[in-house]
Motif scaffolding. Structure first.
Motif, PDB file in Angstrom:
ATOM      1  N   PRO A   1       0.859  -1.234   0.098  1.00  0.00           N
ATOM      2  CA  PRO A   1       0.001   0.214   0.141  1.00  0.00           C
ATOM      3  C   PRO A   1       0.891   1.256  -0.116  1.00  0.00           C
ATOM      4  O   PRO A   1       1.805   1.433   0.643  1.00  0.00           O
ATOM      5  CB  PRO A   1      -0.940  -0.229   1.494  1.00  0.00           C
ATOM      6  N   LEU A   2       0.421   2.176  -0.952  1.00  0.00           N
ATOM      7  CA  LEU A   2       1.031   3.610  -0.711  1.00  0.00           C
ATOM      8  C   LEU A   2       0.173   4.410  -0.021  1.00  0.00           C
ATOM      9  O   LEU A   2      -1.197   4.354  -0.409  1.00  0.00           O
ATOM     10  CB  LEU A   2       1.414   4.030  -2.237  1.00  0.00           C
ATOM     11  N   TYR A   3       0.587   5.359   0.889  1.00  0.00           N
ATOM     12  CA  TYR A   3      -0.240   6.378   1.537  1.00  0.00           C
ATOM     13  C   TYR A   3      -0.288   7.687   1.208  1.00  0.00           C
ATOM     14  O   TYR A   3       0.859   8.198   1.051  1.00  0.00           O
ATOM     15  CB  TYR A   3       0.122   6.058   2.837  1.00  0.00           C
ATOM     16  N   GLU A   4      -1.543   8.139   0.987  1.00  0.00           N
ATOM     17  CA  GLU A   4      -1.646   9.370   0.712  1.00  0.00           C
ATOM     18  C   GLU A   4      -0.838  10.388   1.712  1.00  0.00           C
ATOM     19  O   GLU A   4      -0.146  11.333   1.385  1.00  0.00           O
ATOM     20  CB  GLU A   4      -2.961  10.026   0.579  1.00  0.00           C
ATOM     21  N   GLU A   5      -1.127  10.212   2.776  1.00  0.00           N
ATOM     22  CA  GLU A   5      -0.515  11.179   4.106  1.00  0.00           C
ATOM     23  C   GLU A   5       0.815  11.018   4.083  1.00  0.00           C
ATOM     24  O   GLU A   5       1.667  11.848   4.792  1.00  0.00           O
ATOM     25  CB  GLU A   5      -1.265  10.656   5.544  1.00  0.00           C
ATOM     26  N   ASN A   6       1.651  10.143   3.394  1.00  0.00           N
ATOM     27  CA  ASN A   6       3.096   9.913   3.504  1.00  0.00           C
ATOM     28  C   ASN A   6       3.527  10.153   2.035  1.00  0.00           C
ATOM     29  O   ASN A   6       4.682   9.984   1.624  1.00  0.00           O
ATOM     30  CB  ASN A   6       3.591   8.283   3.516  1.00  0.00           C
ATOM     31  N   GLY A   7       2.957  11.151   1.317  1.00  0.00           N
ATOM     32  CA  GLY A   7       3.240  11.611  -0.103  1.00  0.00           C
ATOM     33  C   GLY A   7       3.080  10.490  -1.056  1.00  0.00           C
ATOM     34  O   GLY A   7       3.858  10.408  -1.974  1.00  0.00           O
ATOM     35  N   PHE A   8       2.493   9.626  -0.847  1.00  0.00           N
ATOM     36  CA  PHE A   8       2.295   8.301  -1.417  1.00  0.00           C
ATOM     37  C   PHE A   8       3.393   7.385  -1.411  1.00  0.00           C
ATOM     38  O   PHE A   8       3.905   6.783  -2.510  1.00  0.00           O
ATOM     39  CB  PHE A   8       1.886   8.602  -3.078  1.00  0.00           C
ATOM     40  N   SER A   9       4.028   7.323  -0.528  1.00  0.00           N
ATOM     41  CA  SER A   9       5.221   6.691  -0.222  1.00  0.00           C
ATOM     42  C   SER A   9       4.940   5.309   0.436  1.00  0.00           C
ATOM     43  O   SER A   9       4.016   5.116   0.889  1.00  0.00           O
ATOM     44  CB  SER A   9       6.426   6.885   0.580  1.00  0.00           C
ATOM     45  N   PHE A  10       5.888   4.304   0.184  1.00  0.00           N
ATOM     46  CA  PHE A  10       5.418   3.104   1.046  1.00  0.00           C
ATOM     47  C   PHE A  10       5.958   3.172   2.519  1.00  0.00           C
ATOM     48  O   PHE A  10       6.915   4.177   2.512  1.00  0.00           O
ATOM     49  CB  PHE A  10       5.912   1.691   0.272  1.00  0.00           C
ATOM     50  N   SER A  11       5.624   2.143   3.325  1.00  0.00           N
ATOM     51  CA  SER A  11       6.591   2.037   4.708  1.00  0.00           C
ATOM     52  C   SER A  11       7.369   0.975   4.385  1.00  0.00           C
ATOM     53  O   SER A  11       7.076  -0.280   4.086  1.00  0.00           O
ATOM     54  CB  SER A  11       5.469   1.896   5.624  1.00  0.00           C
ATOM     55  N   ALA A  12       8.598   1.388   4.581  1.00  0.00           N
ATOM     56  CA  ALA A  12       9.898   0.123   4.606  1.00  0.00           C
ATOM     57  C   ALA A  12       9.448  -0.879   5.375  1.00  0.00           C
ATOM     58  O   ALA A  12       9.655  -1.933   5.307  1.00  0.00           O
ATOM     59  CB  ALA A  12      11.047   0.915   4.710  1.00  0.00           C
ATOM     60  N   GLU A  13       9.037  -0.522   6.807  1.00  0.00           N
ATOM     61  CA  GLU A  13       8.966  -1.597   7.590  1.00  0.00           C
ATOM     62  C   GLU A  13       7.662  -2.567   7.236  1.00  0.00           C
ATOM     63  O   GLU A  13       7.754  -3.800   7.385  1.00  0.00           O
ATOM     64  CB  GLU A  13       8.293  -0.720   8.877  1.00  0.00           C
ATOM     65  N   GLU A  14       6.729  -1.727   6.419  1.00  0.00           N
ATOM     66  CA  GLU A  14       5.621  -2.742   6.304  1.00  0.00           C
ATOM     67  C   GLU A  14       5.966  -3.638   4.795  1.00  0.00           C
ATOM     68  O   GLU A  14       5.512  -4.842   4.886  1.00  0.00           O
ATOM     69  CB  GLU A  14       4.329  -1.845   5.618  1.00  0.00           C
ATOM     70  N   VAL A  15       6.853  -3.064   4.102  1.00  0.00           N
ATOM     71  CA  VAL A  15       7.424  -3.951   2.937  1.00  0.00           C
ATOM     72  C   VAL A  15       8.005  -5.168   3.425  1.00  0.00           C
ATOM     73  O   VAL A  15       7.716  -6.187   3.275  1.00  0.00           O
ATOM     74  CB  VAL A  15       8.195  -3.199   2.061  1.00  0.00           C
TER      75      VAL A  15
END
Ligand code: PLP
Length: 390
Positions: free
Chosen positions: A142-156
């Motif tokens: 998932p890419l998050y709008e609130e993170n500027g559409f970045s992924f979370s490395a931890e989640e990956v």
């Protein structure tokens, strides 16, 4: 006739479907502003066209080596050294008929029943399509709008299992315009060191389109994972060459022979004149790239400001590529309803976020590779459309 089951697993790219609907409406006399398809609205620079024309006049009409002519692969290696600071062997480069081919080959190389391949969501729809076609399980990042559409490395990293073969990443990104911050990439790479069997395909086709003084960060520049990174890049977006059908990839040495075999089976080689044109693109003057960049940057600011003034829309300023992806939940419509309403009633072609994955609900994509006048006119039409709905 019985066609193979795997064909039913192929997805599609809605941008082409919306383009066809837009053209059909235009043929009926409707005025359509196309902010759907993702391609520069510029012509290929003249020096590049001339190099292609000259190659044909000079008699470059035959097959070339399947991996591309050596001077072009050397030009790619020099460009990678210049812009990414990474030294590569030209023999690890594969010239392909468009960036898309790299993702398909990566999926075919690593995917099979029982394997898992990760891909960004919302993301370029062909990732998931190619993964599922290969028989592998497609695992969304998932890419998050609130993170500027970045992924979370931890989640990956948390989604990696013993079946994970490949992770597909894309920054700067289609459809979001997001750019993954360097800190997040650093974190991901550090975590990947514990998973030495997992390959990474980094789609960097928008690498020259980053804004506000940002530097493009290439996954290829991390020595600890260098031997399992596949780089996807090409000419389509940077040099306005979408219709020439040419791209390039850099492959880990261990799989170069296998992908060359895929190329021989699939397309033999990219057409010779196009390879000469692509060589001129990399080695010739870059001022057209700068001119296009400046135009995209200006339009990016205009469209973001305009989108944020529409009731029910909220748009983070995109950091790269030429897409803006506002949140449209405030309109009370689904992404698909809004896409269809805007096309049919307002004459503005956009793409519903759900065309890019389940995490795209509540979002729609605008390609701002269109003139400022078209962008401003489309915003007027959208405001009128929403006002008429009440
Ligand atoms: N990768 C991304 C993220 C894209 O957006 C696109 C095209 O839209 C491609 C790859 C494919 O590019 P090409 O036209 O060179 O096949």
């Amino acid at each position: 006739m019985h066609i193979a089951k795997r064909i039913s697993r192929l997805g599609t790219e809605s941008a082409f479907e919306v383009l066809a609907r837009a053209k059909a409406l235009e043929a009926k006399g409707r005025s359509i502003i196309n902010l759907g398809i993702g391609q520069p609205d510029f012509r290929t620079p003249d020096n590049i066209v001339e190099a292609g024309r000259k190659a044909l006049a000079d008699g470059h009409h035959g097959y070339t080596p399947a991996n591309g002519i050596l001077p072009l692969r050397e030009a790619v290696a020099a460009d990678i050294e210049l812009r990414r600071g990474v030294t590569i062997d030209p023999d690890d480069v594969l010239i392909v008929p468009g960036g898309k081919v790299t993702m398909f080959f990566a999926a075919l190389l690593f995917g099979e029943a029982g394997a898992e391949i990760m891909y960004p969501d919302p993301g370029f729809p062909i990732y998931r399509s190619a993964i599922e076609f290969s028989g592998a399980t497609a695992v969304p990042i998932p890419l998050y709008e609130e993170n500027g559409f970045s992924f979370s490395a931890e989640e990956v990293l948390s989604k990696i299992t013993p079946s994970t073969r490949l992770i597909m990443l894309n920054s700067p990104a289609n459809p979001t315009g997001g750019v993954v911050p360097k800190e997040e990439i650093d974190k991901l790479v550090a975590g990947l060191e514990a998973h030495p069997d997992v390959a990474i395909m980094s789609d960097e086709i928008y690498s020259r389109l980053v804004y506000d003084g940002r530097e493009h960060v290439s996954l290829l520049s991390y020595p600890s994972i260098r031997e399992r990174v596949i780089l996807l890049d090409g000419w389509s977006k940077t040099y306005a060459m979408t219709g020439w059908r040419i791209g390039y990839s850099v492959w880990p040495k261990a799989v170069v022979e296998a992908v060359n075999r895929l190329a021989i089976n699939d397309h033999s080689c990219v057409n010779a004149a196009t390879q000469f044109a692509a060589m001129e693109a990399l080695t010739g003057p870059q001022d057209s790239v700068d001119t296009m960049w400046r135009a995209f940057d200006e339009r990016r600011k205009i469209i973001t400001q305009e989108l944020n003034q529409i009731d029910g829309f909220r748009c983070a300023e995109p950091a790269g590529a030429f897409y803006a992806m506002p949140n449209i939940e405030g309109t009370g419509m689904t992404a698909r309803e809004l896409q269809d309403g805007l096309l049919e009633e307002a004459g503005v072609a956009t793409i519903a976020g759900t065309s890019f994955g389940v995490y795209g609900e509540g979002l729609i994509r605008f390609s701002y590779a269109a003139s400022t006048e078209q962008i401003l006119e489309s915003m007027e039409r959208i405001r009128a459309f929403l006002a008429a709905r009440g």
